[in-house]
Design a protein around this motif. Structure first.
Motif, PDB file in Angstrom:
ATOM      1  N   UNK A 139      -7.943  -5.382 -11.830  1.00 22.41           N
ATOM      2  CA  UNK A 139      -6.951  -5.843 -10.576  1.00 22.41           C
ATOM      3  C   UNK A 139      -6.203  -4.750  -9.921  1.00 22.41           C
ATOM      4  N   UNK A 140      -5.892  -5.139  -8.908  1.00 18.83           N
ATOM      5  CA  UNK A 140      -5.347  -3.789  -8.041  1.00 18.83           C
ATOM      6  C   UNK A 140      -4.185  -4.589  -6.992  1.00 18.83           C
ATOM      7  N   UNK A 141      -3.170  -4.095  -6.816  1.00 16.29           N
ATOM      8  CA  UNK A 141      -2.215  -4.675  -5.795  1.00 16.29           C
ATOM      9  C   UNK A 141      -2.808  -4.508  -4.352  1.00 16.29           C
ATOM     10  N   UNK A 142      -2.659  -5.573  -3.671  1.00 10.02           N
ATOM     11  CA  UNK A 142      -3.266  -5.606  -2.265  1.00 10.02           C
ATOM     12  C   UNK A 142      -2.561  -4.421  -1.463  1.00 10.02           C
ATOM     13  N   UNK A 143      -1.390  -4.323  -1.792  1.00  5.02           N
ATOM     14  CA  UNK A 143      -0.957  -2.957  -0.799  1.00  5.02           C
ATOM     15  C   UNK A 143      -1.617  -1.704  -1.123  1.00  5.02           C
ATOM     16  N   UNK A 144      -2.000  -1.285  -2.294  1.00  3.44           N
ATOM     17  CA  UNK A 144      -2.718   0.016  -2.748  1.00  3.44           C
ATOM     18  C   UNK A 144      -4.169  -0.241  -2.210  1.00  3.44           C
ATOM     19  N   UNK A 145      -4.719  -1.347  -2.121  1.00  3.87           N
ATOM     20  CA  UNK A 145      -6.187  -1.535  -1.889  1.00  3.87           C
ATOM     21  C   UNK A 145      -6.158  -1.110  -0.402  1.00  3.87           C
ATOM     22  N   UNK A 146      -5.154  -1.669   0.535  1.00  7.67           N
ATOM     23  CA  UNK A 146      -5.193  -1.405   1.942  1.00  7.67           C
ATOM     24  C   UNK A 146      -5.057   0.130   2.120  1.00  7.67           C
ATOM     25  N   UNK A 147      -4.135   0.703   1.420  1.00 10.42           N
ATOM     26  CA  UNK A 147      -3.792   2.219   1.668  1.00 10.42           C
ATOM     27  C   UNK A 147      -5.390   3.008   1.158  1.00 10.42           C
TER      28      UNK A 147
END
Length: 305
Positions: free
Chosen positions: A244-252
Protein backbone atom coordinates in the motif's frame (compact mmCIF):
# COMPACT_ATOMS: atom_id res chain seq x y z
CA UNK A 1 32.12 7.08 8.10
CA UNK A 2 30.47 6.51 4.74
CA UNK A 3 32.03 9.59 3.15
CA UNK A 4 30.10 8.72 -0.01
CA UNK A 5 26.98 6.60 0.30
CA UNK A 6 26.02 4.00 -2.26
CA UNK A 7 23.15 4.70 -4.61
CA UNK A 8 21.73 2.87 -7.58
CA UNK A 9 23.33 4.16 -10.76
CA UNK A 10 21.28 6.13 -13.27
CA UNK A 11 21.69 3.19 -15.66
CA UNK A 12 20.31 0.67 -13.15
CA UNK A 13 17.41 2.93 -12.15
CA UNK A 14 16.50 3.49 -15.78
CA UNK A 15 16.67 -0.21 -16.65
CA UNK A 16 14.56 -1.03 -13.59
CA UNK A 17 11.79 1.21 -14.92
CA UNK A 18 12.14 0.14 -18.54
CA UNK A 19 12.00 -3.52 -17.54
CA UNK A 20 8.55 -2.89 -16.05
CA UNK A 21 7.30 -0.67 -18.88
CA UNK A 22 8.54 -2.44 -22.01
CA UNK A 23 9.69 -5.86 -23.21
CA UNK A 24 13.46 -5.87 -23.09
CA UNK A 25 15.47 -7.98 -25.52
CA UNK A 26 17.18 -11.00 -23.95
CA UNK A 27 20.62 -9.36 -23.92
CA UNK A 28 19.14 -6.14 -22.49
CA UNK A 29 17.35 -8.09 -19.80
CA UNK A 30 20.53 -9.98 -18.91
CA UNK A 31 22.48 -6.74 -18.69
CA UNK A 32 19.85 -5.34 -16.31
CA UNK A 33 19.91 -8.48 -14.15
CA UNK A 34 23.72 -8.42 -14.02
CA UNK A 35 23.74 -4.80 -12.88
CA UNK A 36 21.04 -5.52 -10.31
CA UNK A 37 22.87 -8.53 -8.93
CA UNK A 38 26.15 -6.61 -8.77
CA UNK A 39 24.52 -3.76 -6.89
CA UNK A 40 22.94 -6.18 -4.41
CA UNK A 41 26.37 -7.68 -3.72
CA UNK A 42 27.85 -4.23 -3.12
CA UNK A 43 25.05 -3.40 -0.68
CA UNK A 44 25.80 -6.63 1.19
CA UNK A 45 29.45 -5.59 1.51
CA UNK A 46 28.34 -2.23 2.92
CA UNK A 47 26.30 -4.08 5.53
CA UNK A 48 29.33 -6.15 6.50
CA UNK A 49 31.63 -3.12 6.81
CA UNK A 50 29.00 -1.23 8.79
CA UNK A 51 28.40 -4.26 11.02
CA UNK A 52 32.14 -4.43 11.72
CA UNK A 53 32.14 -0.73 12.62
CA UNK A 54 34.57 0.22 9.86
CA UNK A 55 32.36 3.14 8.80
CA UNK A 56 32.99 4.72 12.22
CA UNK A 57 36.74 4.23 11.99
CA UNK A 58 37.76 4.91 8.39
CA UNK A 59 36.60 7.00 5.47
CA UNK A 60 34.60 4.81 3.06
CA UNK A 61 33.63 6.04 -0.40
CA UNK A 62 31.27 3.86 -2.41
CA UNK A 63 30.85 3.67 -6.19
CA UNK A 64 33.55 6.08 -7.26
CA UNK A 65 33.78 6.77 -10.98
CA UNK A 66 37.13 8.39 -11.69
CA UNK A 67 39.17 9.44 -14.70
CA UNK A 68 42.91 9.42 -15.34
CA UNK A 69 44.64 10.09 -18.64
CA UNK A 70 41.31 9.97 -20.56
CA UNK A 71 40.52 6.55 -19.06
CA UNK A 72 37.49 6.11 -16.80
CA UNK A 73 37.57 3.50 -14.04
CA UNK A 74 35.09 2.54 -11.34
CA UNK A 75 35.76 1.44 -7.75
CA UNK A 76 33.00 -0.40 -5.88
CA UNK A 77 34.24 0.54 -2.40
CA UNK A 78 37.24 2.61 -1.35
CA UNK A 79 38.45 2.49 2.26
CA UNK A 80 40.90 5.11 3.52
CA UNK A 81 42.89 3.91 6.54
CA UNK A 82 45.74 5.66 8.32
CA UNK A 83 48.51 4.16 6.17
CA UNK A 84 46.76 2.72 3.09
CA UNK A 85 43.92 3.28 0.69
CA UNK A 86 42.07 0.08 -0.14
CA UNK A 87 40.00 -0.11 -3.34
CA UNK A 88 37.70 -3.13 -3.15
CA UNK A 89 36.23 -4.83 -6.21
CA UNK A 90 33.02 -6.65 -5.21
CA UNK A 91 31.83 -9.67 -7.19
CA UNK A 92 28.46 -11.33 -6.58
CA UNK A 93 29.19 -14.45 -8.65
CA UNK A 94 27.42 -17.68 -7.73
CA UNK A 95 28.05 -21.26 -8.77
CA UNK A 96 31.21 -23.27 -9.32
CA UNK A 97 34.21 -21.96 -11.26
CA UNK A 98 37.81 -22.94 -11.71
CA UNK A 99 40.97 -20.93 -12.18
CA UNK A 100 43.11 -22.03 -15.12
CA UNK A 101 46.81 -21.68 -15.76
CA UNK A 102 46.06 -19.07 -18.41
CA UNK A 103 44.86 -16.85 -15.53
CA UNK A 104 41.21 -16.91 -16.55
CA UNK A 105 38.05 -17.99 -14.75
CA UNK A 106 35.88 -20.74 -16.24
CA UNK A 107 32.38 -21.89 -15.35
CA UNK A 108 32.41 -25.55 -14.30
CA UNK A 109 29.01 -26.16 -15.88
CA UNK A 110 29.24 -24.30 -19.20
CA UNK A 111 33.05 -24.06 -19.52
CA UNK A 112 32.52 -20.44 -20.60
CA UNK A 113 35.45 -18.15 -19.96
CA UNK A 114 34.97 -15.19 -17.65
CA UNK A 115 37.26 -12.19 -17.71
CA UNK A 116 39.65 -12.40 -14.80
CA UNK A 117 38.45 -9.90 -12.14
CA UNK A 118 42.00 -9.85 -10.75
CA UNK A 119 43.06 -8.06 -13.93
CA UNK A 120 40.27 -5.55 -13.34
CA UNK A 121 41.45 -5.00 -9.76
CA UNK A 122 45.06 -4.54 -10.87
CA UNK A 123 43.99 -1.95 -13.46
CA UNK A 124 42.05 -0.07 -10.78
CA UNK A 125 45.05 -0.05 -8.44
CA UNK A 126 47.38 1.27 -11.14
CA UNK A 127 45.00 3.99 -12.32
CA UNK A 128 44.18 5.10 -8.76
CA UNK A 129 47.85 5.22 -7.76
CA UNK A 130 48.72 7.35 -10.80
CA UNK A 131 45.77 9.70 -10.19
CA UNK A 132 46.76 10.20 -6.56
CA UNK A 133 50.46 10.71 -7.26
CA UNK A 134 49.69 13.23 -9.99
CA UNK A 135 47.73 15.26 -7.44
CA UNK A 136 50.26 15.07 -4.61
CA UNK A 137 48.89 12.16 -2.57
CA UNK A 138 51.61 9.63 -1.73
CA UNK A 139 49.60 6.98 0.05
CA UNK A 140 50.10 3.28 -0.82
CA UNK A 141 47.27 1.51 -2.68
CA UNK A 142 46.40 -2.05 -1.66
CA UNK A 143 43.34 -3.47 -3.40
CA UNK A 144 41.19 -6.51 -2.64
CA UNK A 145 38.86 -8.66 -4.71
CA UNK A 146 35.83 -9.61 -2.61
CA UNK A 147 33.64 -12.58 -3.58
CA UNK A 148 30.59 -11.71 -1.49
CA UNK A 149 28.30 -14.61 -2.44
CA UNK A 150 28.40 -17.69 -0.16
CA UNK A 151 27.20 -19.80 -3.12
CA UNK A 152 30.40 -19.10 -5.08
CA UNK A 153 33.31 -21.55 -5.19
CA UNK A 154 36.55 -21.24 -7.13
CA UNK A 155 38.56 -24.41 -7.71
CA UNK A 156 42.32 -24.08 -8.01
CA UNK A 157 42.15 -20.57 -6.61
CA UNK A 158 45.53 -18.78 -6.67
CA UNK A 159 47.00 -18.50 -3.16
CA UNK A 160 49.09 -15.36 -3.57
CA UNK A 161 46.39 -13.01 -4.85
CA UNK A 162 44.46 -10.39 -2.81
CA UNK A 163 41.18 -12.36 -2.98
CA UNK A 164 38.67 -12.63 -0.14
CA UNK A 165 36.05 -15.37 -0.32
CA UNK A 166 32.87 -15.33 1.74
CA UNK A 167 34.17 -17.70 4.49
CA UNK A 168 37.22 -15.40 4.87
CA UNK A 169 35.22 -12.16 5.01
CA UNK A 170 34.82 -11.97 8.79
CA UNK A 171 38.56 -12.45 9.34
CA UNK A 172 39.35 -9.91 6.61
CA UNK A 173 37.15 -7.29 8.27
CA UNK A 174 38.56 -8.08 11.71
CA UNK A 175 42.11 -7.61 10.45
CA UNK A 176 41.10 -4.40 8.73
CA UNK A 177 39.51 -3.17 11.94
CA UNK A 178 42.82 -3.76 13.73
CA UNK A 179 44.64 -1.27 11.48
CA UNK A 180 45.45 2.12 13.04
CA UNK A 181 42.87 4.80 12.43
CA UNK A 182 44.40 8.10 13.43
CA UNK A 183 42.95 9.97 10.49
CA UNK A 184 43.92 13.61 10.09
CA UNK A 185 43.36 16.50 7.70
CA UNK A 186 45.46 14.80 5.02
CA UNK A 187 43.05 11.86 4.96
CA UNK A 188 40.11 14.25 4.88
CA UNK A 189 41.69 16.10 1.96
CA UNK A 190 42.19 12.79 0.16
CA UNK A 191 38.56 11.77 0.67
CA UNK A 192 37.39 15.22 -0.41
CA UNK A 193 39.58 15.09 -3.52
CA UNK A 194 38.14 11.72 -4.57
CA UNK A 195 34.62 12.99 -4.00
CA UNK A 196 35.30 16.03 -6.19
CA UNK A 197 36.85 13.84 -8.91
CA UNK A 198 33.83 11.51 -8.95
CA UNK A 199 31.93 11.50 -12.27
CA UNK A 200 28.20 11.55 -11.55
CA UNK A 201 26.94 9.82 -14.70
CA UNK A 202 28.81 7.17 -16.60
CA UNK A 203 29.27 7.94 -20.31
CA UNK A 204 29.06 4.21 -21.01
CA UNK A 205 25.43 3.57 -20.05
CA UNK A 206 23.78 0.79 -22.07
CA UNK A 207 20.08 1.56 -22.42
CA UNK A 208 17.67 0.18 -25.01
CA UNK A 209 16.03 2.52 -27.48
CA UNK A 210 12.65 3.70 -26.17
CA UNK A 211 9.98 6.30 -26.81
CA UNK A 212 7.31 7.74 -24.56
CA UNK A 213 4.49 6.48 -26.77
CA UNK A 214 5.71 2.87 -26.69
CA UNK A 215 6.12 2.51 -22.92
CA UNK A 216 3.38 1.03 -20.74
CA UNK A 217 1.56 3.74 -18.79
CA UNK A 218 0.42 3.15 -15.23
CA UNK A 219 1.83 3.37 -11.74
CA UNK A 220 4.09 0.43 -10.98
CA UNK A 221 4.21 -1.10 -7.52
CA UNK A 222 7.11 0.23 -5.46
CA UNK A 223 7.65 -3.25 -4.03
CA UNK A 224 7.15 -5.83 -6.79
CA UNK A 225 6.93 -3.65 -9.95
CA UNK A 226 3.47 -4.99 -10.83
CA UNK A 227 1.10 -2.70 -12.72
CA UNK A 228 -1.96 -4.37 -11.16
CA UNK A 229 -2.98 -1.67 -8.71
CA UNK A 230 -6.22 -0.11 -7.62
CA UNK A 231 -7.18 3.13 -5.89
CA UNK A 232 -8.54 2.79 -2.36
CA UNK A 233 -9.40 6.22 -1.01
CA UNK A 234 -6.16 8.19 -0.76
CA UNK A 235 -3.89 5.21 -1.32
CA UNK A 236 -3.17 2.64 -3.98
CA UNK A 237 -3.04 -1.08 -3.28
CA UNK A 238 -1.05 -3.64 -5.27
CA UNK A 239 -3.27 -6.57 -6.17
CA UNK A 240 -0.23 -8.82 -6.54
CA UNK A 241 1.78 -8.30 -3.33
CA UNK A 242 -0.59 -6.22 -1.18
CA UNK A 243 1.78 -3.24 -0.91
CA UNK A 244 0.00 0.00 0.00
CA UNK A 245 1.20 3.51 -0.79
CA UNK A 246 -0.29 6.97 -0.45
CA UNK A 247 -1.34 8.35 -3.83
CA UNK A 248 0.64 11.51 -3.09
CA UNK A 249 3.91 9.58 -2.83
CA UNK A 250 3.08 7.41 -5.85
CA UNK A 251 2.55 10.54 -7.96
CA UNK A 252 5.91 11.95 -6.85
CA UNK A 253 7.56 8.64 -7.80
CA UNK A 254 6.00 8.89 -11.25
CA UNK A 255 7.27 12.44 -11.70
CA UNK A 256 10.80 11.30 -10.80
CA UNK A 257 10.47 8.47 -13.33
CA UNK A 258 9.55 10.94 -16.05
CA UNK A 259 12.45 13.20 -15.11
CA UNK A 260 14.85 10.26 -15.26
CA UNK A 261 13.67 8.72 -18.53
CA UNK A 262 12.71 11.94 -20.32
CA UNK A 263 14.85 14.77 -18.89
CA UNK A 264 13.96 17.05 -21.81
CA UNK A 265 10.18 16.80 -21.27
CA UNK A 266 8.37 19.51 -19.29
CA UNK A 267 6.45 18.03 -16.36
CA UNK A 268 2.83 19.12 -16.75
CA UNK A 269 -0.22 17.86 -14.91
CA UNK A 270 -1.55 16.29 -18.13
CA UNK A 271 1.59 14.26 -18.82
CA UNK A 272 1.76 13.08 -15.19
CA UNK A 273 -1.88 11.98 -15.33
CA UNK A 274 -1.26 10.17 -18.61
CA UNK A 275 1.87 8.46 -17.23
CA UNK A 276 0.14 7.38 -14.01
CA UNK A 277 -3.25 6.58 -15.53
CA UNK A 278 -4.77 7.47 -12.19
CA UNK A 279 -8.50 8.07 -11.73
CA UNK A 280 -8.09 11.16 -9.56
CA UNK A 281 -9.22 14.73 -10.13
CA UNK A 282 -6.95 17.19 -11.89
CA UNK A 283 -7.45 19.55 -8.93
CA UNK A 284 -6.00 17.00 -6.50
CA UNK A 285 -3.15 16.17 -8.84
CA UNK A 286 -2.18 19.84 -9.19
CA UNK A 287 -2.31 20.21 -5.41
CA UNK A 288 0.17 17.32 -5.05
CA UNK A 289 2.47 18.75 -7.72
CA UNK A 290 2.46 22.24 -6.16
CA UNK A 291 3.30 20.74 -2.78
CA UNK A 292 6.42 18.94 -4.00
CA UNK A 293 7.55 21.05 -6.97
CA UNK A 294 7.69 24.65 -8.13
CA UNK A 295 5.02 25.68 -10.62
CA UNK A 296 6.27 27.70 -13.60
CA UNK A 297 3.81 29.61 -15.76
CA UNK A 298 0.03 29.92 -15.54
CA UNK A 299 -2.99 28.18 -16.97
CA UNK A 300 -2.57 25.32 -19.44
CA UNK A 301 1.10 26.17 -19.94
CA UNK A 302 2.03 25.48 -16.30
CA UNK A 303 4.84 22.98 -15.73
CA UNK A 304 6.68 21.87 -12.60
CA UNK A 305 10.36 21.82 -11.71
Amino acid sequence: MFYKNREESKELRSLHLLNARMDLQQNEKQHYLNLKKGYEGEVQFDQYTEGAGLDKKFYILNDLLLKYDNTIFQIDSTIITQHWILPCEIKNFDGNYYYHGDKNFYSCSSKNIIKNPLDQLNRIKIMLQKLLQKNGFNIPVEGHLIFINPEFYLYQAPMNEPTVFHPQLKKFLTELDSKPANLNSNHWNLADFLLEEHIADSPYMQLPSYKYQSLRKRIICNNCCSTSLEVDGRKIVCLQCGEQEKIEFAVVRCVEELKLLFPEVKITANIVLDWCMLSISMKWLRKILKKHYVAVGVGKGTYYV
